[in-house]
Design a protein around this motif. Structure first.
Motif, PDB file in Angstrom:
ATOM      1  N   ALA A  25     -85.967  76.954  44.477  1.00 25.25           N
ATOM      2  CA  ALA A  25     -87.161  76.440  43.810  1.00 25.25           C
ATOM      3  C   ALA A  25     -86.887  76.199  42.329  1.00 25.25           C
ATOM      4  O   ALA A  25     -87.367  75.217  41.750  1.00 25.25           O
ATOM      5  N   ALA A  26     -86.120  77.095  41.711  1.00 25.42           N
ATOM      6  CA  ALA A  26     -85.817  76.951  40.286  1.00 25.42           C
ATOM      7  C   ALA A  26     -84.982  75.700  40.031  1.00 25.42           C
ATOM      8  O   ALA A  26     -85.267  74.925  39.106  1.00 25.42           O
ATOM      9  N   VAL A  27     -83.955  75.473  40.852  1.00 28.81           N
ATOM     10  CA  VAL A  27     -83.113  74.292  40.678  1.00 28.81           C
ATOM     11  C   VAL A  27     -83.897  73.027  41.006  1.00 28.81           C
ATOM     12  O   VAL A  27     -83.772  71.998  40.319  1.00 28.81           O
ATOM     13  N   ALA A  28     -84.721  73.093  42.041  1.00 29.18           N
ATOM     14  CA  ALA A  28     -85.546  71.928  42.396  1.00 29.18           C
ATOM     15  C   ALA A  28     -86.491  71.559  41.263  1.00 29.18           C
ATOM     16  O   ALA A  28     -86.740  70.381  40.992  1.00 29.18           O
ATOM     17  N   LEU A  29     -87.028  72.561  40.583  1.00 31.12           N
ATOM     18  CA  LEU A  29     -87.906  72.315  39.441  1.00 31.12           C
ATOM     19  C   LEU A  29     -87.157  71.567  38.346  1.00 31.12           C
ATOM     20  O   LEU A  29     -87.677  70.609  37.754  1.00 31.12           O
ATOM     21  N   ALA A  30     -85.931  71.994  38.068  1.00 31.39           N
ATOM     22  CA  ALA A  30     -85.124  71.313  37.061  1.00 31.39           C
ATOM     23  C   ALA A  30     -84.816  69.883  37.477  1.00 31.39           C
ATOM     24  O   ALA A  30     -84.885  68.953  36.661  1.00 31.39           O
ATOM     25  N   ARG A  31     -84.511  69.689  38.741  1.00 27.43           N
ATOM     26  CA  ARG A  31     -84.191  68.345  39.237  1.00 27.43           C
ATOM     27  C   ARG A  31     -85.398  67.414  39.107  1.00 27.43           C
ATOM     28  O   ARG A  31     -85.277  66.282  38.639  1.00 27.43           O
ATOM     29  N   ARG A  32     -86.561  67.894  39.511  1.00 29.90           N
ATOM     30  CA  ARG A  32     -87.779  67.071  39.404  1.00 29.90           C
ATOM     31  C   ARG A  32     -88.125  66.784  37.948  1.00 29.90           C
ATOM     32  O   ARG A  32     -88.569  65.683  37.607  1.00 29.90           O
ATOM     33  N   ILE A  75     -80.429  83.499  38.285  1.00 25.45           N
ATOM     34  CA  ILE A  75     -81.067  82.237  38.652  1.00 25.45           C
ATOM     35  C   ILE A  75     -81.121  81.301  37.445  1.00 25.45           C
ATOM     36  O   ILE A  75     -80.854  80.090  37.570  1.00 25.45           O
ATOM     37  N   ASN A  76     -81.467  81.834  36.281  1.00 23.82           N
ATOM     38  CA  ASN A  76     -81.465  80.995  35.082  1.00 23.82           C
ATOM     39  C   ASN A  76     -80.078  80.424  34.817  1.00 23.82           C
ATOM     40  O   ASN A  76     -79.931  79.256  34.429  1.00 23.82           O
ATOM     41  N   GLU A  77     -79.048  81.228  35.018  1.00 26.74           N
ATOM     42  CA  GLU A  77     -77.675  80.747  34.836  1.00 26.74           C
ATOM     43  C   GLU A  77     -77.356  79.630  35.835  1.00 26.74           C
ATOM     44  O   GLU A  77     -76.667  78.665  35.501  1.00 26.74           O
ATOM     45  N   VAL A  79     -79.527  77.511  37.063  1.00 22.30           N
ATOM     46  CA  VAL A  79     -80.226  76.303  36.623  1.00 22.30           C
ATOM     47  C   VAL A  79     -79.450  75.634  35.488  1.00 22.30           C
ATOM     48  O   VAL A  79     -79.311  74.404  35.464  1.00 22.30           O
ATOM     49  N   VAL A  80     -78.927  76.435  34.560  1.00 22.61           N
ATOM     50  CA  VAL A  80     -78.111  75.873  33.486  1.00 22.61           C
ATOM     51  C   VAL A  80     -76.884  75.178  34.061  1.00 22.61           C
ATOM     52  O   VAL A  80     -76.507  74.075  33.623  1.00 22.61           O
ATOM     53  N   ALA A  81     -76.252  75.784  35.044  1.00 25.23           N
ATOM     54  CA  ALA A  81     -75.078  75.173  35.679  1.00 25.23           C
ATOM     55  C   ALA A  81     -75.446  73.856  36.349  1.00 25.23           C
ATOM     56  O   ALA A  81     -74.698  72.868  36.264  1.00 25.23           O
ATOM     57  N   PHE A  82     -76.619  73.819  36.995  1.00 26.26           N
ATOM     58  CA  PHE A  82     -77.063  72.570  37.611  1.00 26.26           C
ATOM     59  C   PHE A  82     -77.204  71.468  36.560  1.00 26.26           C
ATOM     60  O   PHE A  82     -76.760  70.330  36.760  1.00 26.26           O
ATOM     61  N   LEU A  83     -77.821  71.812  35.431  1.00 23.84           N
ATOM     62  CA  LEU A  83     -78.014  70.808  34.382  1.00 23.84           C
ATOM     63  C   LEU A  83     -76.667  70.328  33.842  1.00 23.84           C
ATOM     64  O   LEU A  83     -76.484  69.138  33.582  1.00 23.84           O
ATOM     65  N   ALA A  84     -75.721  71.244  33.680  1.00 23.40           N
ATOM     66  CA  ALA A  84     -74.404  70.864  33.175  1.00 23.40           C
ATOM     67  C   ALA A  84     -73.696  69.925  34.142  1.00 23.40           C
ATOM     68  O   ALA A  84     -73.084  68.927  33.735  1.00 23.40           O
TER      69      ALA A  84
END
Length: 359
Positions: A25-32, A75-77, A79-84
């Motif tokens: 859910a956290a990564v999906a939030l960043a993607r959206r 989880i925050n880490e 999400v940061v990795a996803f953004l990178a």
């Protein structure tokens, strides 16, 4: 909807995801959010960063467990990795403004603040070597010899790592690389960074980017400075004596507490171990206050510890008894005794806890 309210809303939704332990859910939030046009820097500094600060605050208030705090940070880490990894186009990678190294102080395991700085600088066109947590200073310096960066960005969260930071700052400058320091360890106003001889200090990632944009002059390679060159008060040897006697001080203070705080005698083995750990942290912060000649390092830690103990229904007044025992053991060290007395005064002046909560 204005960008600030958008970031606040997204932070609330990310908080829900991390406290639920829901990485997807956290990564999906960043993607959206990216698809909706929210900037990556906004997500890093106005969504992820405040959520991580809240994670720490909720742990301190005993509203989440250590396990929950670790899970939320992981989880925050992620999400940061996803953004990178989201930055895959040539346009994202083409601009290069220079090369820098981002590293945590030796002993510093809180790597997320440094990672946020790394990703912001990469967004702004810098080539960044991110060395992560607990980088030993000799290995950091070896990396600098190999890469010759424009600057080192040194991150630290805990003031007890300031002596190690001092060694890293002087070693980096000795090979001609300027140091930009940041993180809570260096003080909210950066005074500890300047006292240790850092070339610049930045309060956050945007401040770090601005400092790099302004440029940092390369120091002339020279022999490594000695700590007393920057901090002449260290000639009294009080810092060294406290560090060398740490084990004895913890043991003696624990024994003295049994006399002055009889409830300790009924503690379980685990409770006694936790108490010994707390005393160890007190001694470590006292030593750091002596190193920097700044009693505030000690008093801030004590009041923070008292708040944590109160939140966990542990009588914070036991700290006063422990400080009295410790001062008795260090009676021959006037600076140490003075710092302990200031800590005692800070605890006595601390606002009273809520009614019904042990103090």
């Amino acid at each position: 909807m204005n960008p600030r309210s958008t970031a606040t809303e997204l932070a609330g939704r990310l908080w829900q995801a991390v406290t639920d332990g829901d990485e997807h859910a956290a990564v999906a939030l960043a993607r959206r959010s990216l698809a909706d046009g929210v900037g990556e820097e906004t997500l890093l500094l106005e969504v992820i960063a405040p959520v991580q600060r809240k994670v720490g605050a909720e742990w301190a208030a005993d509203r989440i467990s250590v396990a929950q705090e670790h899970a939320a940070t992981a989880i925050n880490e992620r999400v940061v990795a996803f953004l990178a990894h989201h930055r895959t186009t040539e346009g994202d990678r083409a601009a290069r403004r220079g090369r820098v190294t981002v590293s945590c102080i030796d002993g510093e395991w809180h790597a997320l603040p440094a990672r946020l700085v790394t990703e912001v600088l990469r967004l702004r066109g810098w080539q960044v070597d991110h060395l992560g947590a607990q980088t030993p200073t000799p290995h950091l310096v070896a990396h600098l010899h190999h890469t010759n960066p424009d600057a080192v960005l040194l991150s630290g969260s805990f003031p007890t790592h300031l002596p190690a930071a001092h060694a890293a700052i002087t070693a980096c400058q000795a090979v001609g690389v300027p140091v930009l320091a940041g993180g809570r360890a260096f003080g909210t106003d950066g005074r500890h960074a300047l006292a240790l001889g850092a070339d610049r200090w930045a309060a956050d990632a945007r401040g770090a980017a601005a400092a790099l944009d302004a440029g940092l002059a390369r120091p002339l390679p020279a022999a490594v400075r000695q700590p007393v060159d920057d901090l002449p008060h260290l000639t009294d040897q009080e810092y060294t004596l406290v560090v060398r006697s740490r084990s004895d001080l913890v043991r003696q203070t624990l024994a003295g507490l049994e006399v002055r705080f009889p409830a300790l005698r009924g503690y379980t083995r685990t409770q006694r171990e936790h108490t010994a750990q707390d005393i160890g942290h007190i001694v470590d912060h006292l030593a750091t206050a002596l190193y920097m000649d700044d009693a505030e390092i000690f008093t801030v830690f004590l009041t923070w510890t008292a708040d944590i103990l109160t939140a966990r229904h542990v009588p914070a007044r036991s700290l006063l008894a422990g400080l009295d025992v410790l001062a008795g053991r260090l009676g021959d060290l006037p600076r140490a005794v003075r710092v302990i007395r200031q800590g005692t005064a800070a605890l006595r002046d601390r606002p009273a806890p809520d009614p019904g909560t042990p103090a």
